[in-house]
Every structure is written in structure tokens, then in C-alpha cells.
Design a protein around this motif. Structure first.
Motif, PDB file in Angstrom:
ATOM      1  N   GLU A 198       6.286   6.538   0.537  1.00 47.66           N
ATOM      2  CA  GLU A 198       5.151   6.949   1.355  1.00 47.66           C
ATOM      3  C   GLU A 198       3.947   6.076   1.029  1.00 47.66           C
ATOM      4  O   GLU A 198       3.947   5.339   0.039  1.00 47.66           O
ATOM      5  CB  GLU A 198       4.801   8.424   1.128  1.00 47.66           C
ATOM      6  N   LYS A 199       2.931   6.173   1.865  1.00 50.27           N
ATOM      7  CA  LYS A 199       1.692   5.441   1.635  1.00 50.27           C
ATOM      8  C   LYS A 199       1.077   5.929   0.327  1.00 50.27           C
ATOM      9  O   LYS A 199       0.982   7.125   0.083  1.00 50.27           O
ATOM     10  CB  LYS A 199       0.738   5.694   2.800  1.00 50.27           C
ATOM     11  N   ARG A 200       0.710   5.004  -0.532  1.00 50.56           N
ATOM     12  CA  ARG A 200       0.074   5.383  -1.796  1.00 50.56           C
ATOM     13  C   ARG A 200      -1.257   6.057  -1.481  1.00 50.56           C
ATOM     14  O   ARG A 200      -2.032   5.568  -0.675  1.00 50.56           O
ATOM     15  CB  ARG A 200      -0.139   4.152  -2.666  1.00 50.56           C
ATOM     16  N   GLY A 201      -1.499   7.183  -2.115  1.00 57.88           N
ATOM     17  CA  GLY A 201      -2.712   7.935  -1.847  1.00 57.88           C
ATOM     18  C   GLY A 201      -2.610   8.798  -0.606  1.00 57.88           C
ATOM     19  O   GLY A 201      -3.625   9.268  -0.105  1.00 57.88           O
ATOM     20  N   ALA A 202      -1.384   9.016  -0.107  1.00 59.08           N
ATOM     21  CA  ALA A 202      -1.205   9.837   1.090  1.00 59.08           C
ATOM     22  C   ALA A 202      -1.706  11.257   0.838  1.00 59.08           C
ATOM     23  O   ALA A 202      -1.392  11.866  -0.184  1.00 59.08           O
ATOM     24  CB  ALA A 202       0.269   9.869   1.496  1.00 59.08           C
ATOM     25  N   GLU A 203      -2.484  11.757   1.753  1.00 60.14           N
ATOM     26  CA  GLU A 203      -3.016  13.112   1.633  1.00 60.14           C
ATOM     27  C   GLU A 203      -1.933  14.112   2.025  1.00 60.14           C
ATOM     28  O   GLU A 203      -1.171  13.892   2.966  1.00 60.14           O
ATOM     29  CB  GLU A 203      -4.222  13.257   2.549  1.00 60.14           C
ATOM     30  N   THR A 204      -1.864  15.214   1.303  1.00 52.67           N
ATOM     31  CA  THR A 204      -0.944  16.309   1.601  1.00 52.67           C
ATOM     32  C   THR A 204      -1.772  17.526   1.953  1.00 52.67           C
ATOM     33  O   THR A 204      -2.645  17.932   1.183  1.00 52.67           O
ATOM     34  CB  THR A 204      -0.048  16.631   0.392  1.00 52.67           C
TER      35      THR A 204
ATOM     36  N   ASP B 210       0.821  -1.212   0.000  1.00 50.58           N
ATOM     37  CA  ASP B 210       0.000   0.000   0.000  1.00 50.58           C
ATOM     38  C   ASP B 210       0.860   1.269   0.000  1.00 50.58           C
ATOM     39  O   ASP B 210       0.388   2.351   0.324  1.00 50.58           O
ATOM     40  CB  ASP B 210      -0.984   0.002   1.171  1.00 50.58           C
ATOM     41  N   SER B 211       2.123   1.131  -0.393  1.00 48.79           N
ATOM     42  CA  SER B 211       3.037   2.271  -0.465  1.00 48.79           C
ATOM     43  C   SER B 211       3.513   2.481  -1.894  1.00 48.79           C
ATOM     44  O   SER B 211       3.235   1.666  -2.770  1.00 48.79           O
ATOM     45  CB  SER B 211       4.252   2.034   0.443  1.00 48.79           C
TER      46      SER B 211
END
Length: 127
Positions: free
Chosen positions: A115-121, A44-45
Motif C-alpha cells: 500500500e501507499k506508505r503513510g496511507a490513512e485508515t 512511495d509504497s
């Protein structure tokens, strides 16, 4: 400004599993002042390649740690309170989730980011 996990999840992955990646060639091919792309997925990264020669905005990731590995140049990572980390080639650091930070290239910088795939910034004015 805020990017959602959904927008990051829709980013194309340049290399699927079982395909070799030439990271040197990918970095050398970038001509823009700022380029950040997803190269590969692992569970999931994701592995990102970032090439830039400027300062990125203050931000944080609510649910994902972020590991930076510099492969060329020098990357400054500014933290609240005036603390700054400077990474040279083959140095790495993990920025924990919720940590406010800003990256700044000292000259042209090429780095890998995990980083986590789809990580919010979430962008902020300043810490």
C-alpha cells in the motif's frame, strides 16, 4: 478511530534497501494475535507483513489501493452487501481506495500487504 498518514509515515522500516528479508522467519517469529509491520519501502509504497488470527475492524483507505497476498492460512475479506473473498496461500487481490472492507483470519493467517506508505485508515461501524 482514525490513523493519520503522519502516524503511518513514522512507522519504522525493518529492512532498508539492499538487505535481504526472510519473510518466512518474520512470520514465524510473531507470537501476538495481531501484528502488522512495515518491512520495506518501495518508492512511495511499502511492504507490510500482517499476522493475525482474528477479525479486523471495518475500514477504508481514502487515497490508497491495498494489495493482499496470502502466504499462509486463509484470509477472508468482507465487502459491503455480504460479498466475501477468500484467499488461500499465493492468492492475491487488490482492494481499491475508498472501498469499505474488513479482513478476517480463518485460523492463523500470514499475508503481505502492499500500500501507499503513510496511507490513512478510516474506521467505520459497518458499511
Amino acid at each position: 478511530m482514525q490513523f493519520t498518514a503522519e502516524s503511518y509515515s513514522n512507522e519504522p522500516v525493518r529492512y532498508p534497501a539492499l538487505h535481504a528479508m526472510d519473510l518466512f522467519a518474520e512470520g514465524a517469529a510473531v507470537t501476538e494475535r495481531y501484528r502488522n509491520m512495515v518491512l520495506n519501502r518501495v518508492n512511495d509504497s511499502c511492504l507490510r507483513l500482517a499476522v493475525f488470527d482474528e477479525t479486523y475492524r471495518w475500514h477504508f483507505h481514502p487515497t490508497s489501493d491495498e494489495l493482499f497476498l496470502v502466504v499462509d492460512g486463509c484470509l477472508a475479506i468482507e465487502l459491503p452487501g455480504g460479498r466475501e473473498l477468500r484467499l488461500k496461500p499465493w492468492q492475491a487481490v487488490t482492494i481499491p481506495a475508498m472501498t469499505h472492507h474488513r479482513t478476517r483470519a480463518i485460523g492463523r493467517t500470514v499475508n503481505l500487504c502492499f500500500e501507499k506508505r503513510g496511507a490513512e485508515t478510516v474506521f467505520i461501524d459497518s458499511p
